[in-house]
Design an enzyme around this catalytic site. Structure first.
Site, PDB file in Angstrom:
ATOM      1  N   ASN A 295       0.826  -1.228   0.000  1.00 40.36           N
ATOM      2  CA  ASN A 295       0.000   0.000   0.000  1.00 40.36           C
ATOM      3  C   ASN A 295       0.855   1.270   0.000  1.00 40.36           C
ATOM      4  O   ASN A 295       0.455   2.294   0.544  1.00 40.36           O
ATOM      5  CB  ASN A 295      -0.992   0.011   1.179  1.00 40.36           C
ATOM      6  CG  ASN A 295      -2.086   1.075   1.100  1.00 40.36           C
ATOM      7  OD1 ASN A 295      -2.559   1.556   2.135  1.00 40.36           O
ATOM      8  ND2 ASN A 295      -2.485   1.474  -0.085  1.00 40.36           N
TER       9      ASN A 295
ATOM     10  N   CYS B 221       3.016   1.735  -3.124  1.00 43.09           N
ATOM     11  CA  CYS B 221       3.384   1.983  -4.527  1.00 43.09           C
ATOM     12  C   CYS B 221       2.179   1.883  -5.460  1.00 43.09           C
ATOM     13  O   CYS B 221       1.672   2.895  -5.944  1.00 43.09           O
ATOM     14  CB  CYS B 221       4.472   1.006  -4.983  1.00 43.09           C
ATOM     15  SG  CYS B 221       6.024   1.152  -4.070  1.00 43.09           S
TER      16      CYS B 221
HETATM   17  P1  4NP Z   1       3.302  -2.128  -3.402  1.00 44.74           P
HETATM   18  O1  4NP Z   1       4.888  -2.268  -3.443  1.00 44.74           O
HETATM   19  O2  4NP Z   1       2.735  -3.492  -3.028  1.00 44.74           O
HETATM   20  O3  4NP Z   1       2.951  -1.732  -4.780  1.00 44.74           O
HETATM   21  O4  4NP Z   1       2.991  -1.075  -2.380  1.00 44.74           O
HETATM   22  C1  4NP Z   1       5.636  -2.821  -2.417  1.00 44.74           C
HETATM   23  C2  4NP Z   1       5.991  -2.041  -1.345  1.00 44.74           C
HETATM   24  C3  4NP Z   1       6.746  -2.579  -0.330  1.00 44.74           C
HETATM   25  C4  4NP Z   1       7.134  -3.888  -0.367  1.00 44.74           C
HETATM   26  C5  4NP Z   1       6.774  -4.668  -1.440  1.00 44.74           C
HETATM   27  C6  4NP Z   1       6.018  -4.137  -2.463  1.00 44.74           C
HETATM   28  N1  4NP Z   1       7.919  -4.443   0.671  1.00 44.74           N
HETATM   29  O5  4NP Z   1       8.311  -5.610   0.571  1.00 44.74           O
HETATM   30  O6  4NP Z   1       8.180  -3.738   1.647  1.00 44.74           O
END
Ligand code: 4NP
Length: 154
Positions: A12, A14
């Site tokens: 949550n 990107c």
């Molecule tokens: P999102 O991206 O799922 O698009 O918000 C990510 C943000 C952080 C992490 C992985 C994906 N993480 O592993 O911290």
């Protein structure tokens, strides 16, 4: 007719905040009465603003998302939202597994709303660069246009 849409990715920070921003932008010029939010299946970033690179991509497209705060999806979301839209197939599997038996929310994959891209993931830009965030913005914007049209027709 009111609607509610929750976008869900992993962190949550990107993809789903950009999807939330894109649908907010898309609906700003319509008559739709729609509640729009986003959440993550994971809890690592709870309380944090979107990734700086996601904020920058949003600003390049005229939207400020620095006030968004990450939260984790909850069982209550399946009752509170009409539509829960997963950014990738793993998110969809995780949501399917936690879905309460009597929940009203319709679960779908973001790219199932875009002709020709059914079943595809919105790639995680977290380990990528600026171009990857611009691509995420383009993808969620295309989907947001289709989602708005669907909501207007329903
Ligand atoms: P999102 O991206 O799922 O698009 O918000 C990510 C943000 C952080 C992490 C992985 C994906 N993480 O592993 O911290």
């Amino acid at each position: 007719m009111s609607h509610s849409v929750l976008f869900v990715c992993l962190g949550n920070i990107c993809r789903s905040p950009l999807a939330e921003a894109a649908l907010r932008l898309e609906c700003a010029s319509s008559e739709l009465n729609v509640v729009i939010d986003s959440a993550g299946t994971g809890d690592w970033h709870v309380g944090q603003p979107p990734d700086e690179r996601a904020q920058a991509a949003a600003i390049r497209n005229g939207v400020e998302i620095g006030h968004f705060r990450a939260r984790q999806v909850t069982a209550a979301d399946f009752h509170d939202f009409d539509h829960i839209i997963a950014l990738d197939n793993q998110n969809l599997r995780d949501l399917t597994a936690m879905r309460p038996a009597k929940a009203a929310a319709k679960l779908s994959l973001l790219f199932d709303h875009v002709a020709g891209r059914t079943g595809e993931d919105v790639a995680d830009p977290y380990y990528g660069g600026e171009d990857d965030f611009d691509q995420t913005w383009a993808e969620v914007t295309e989907a947001a246009r289709m989602i708005r049209q669907r909501l207007e027709a329903s």
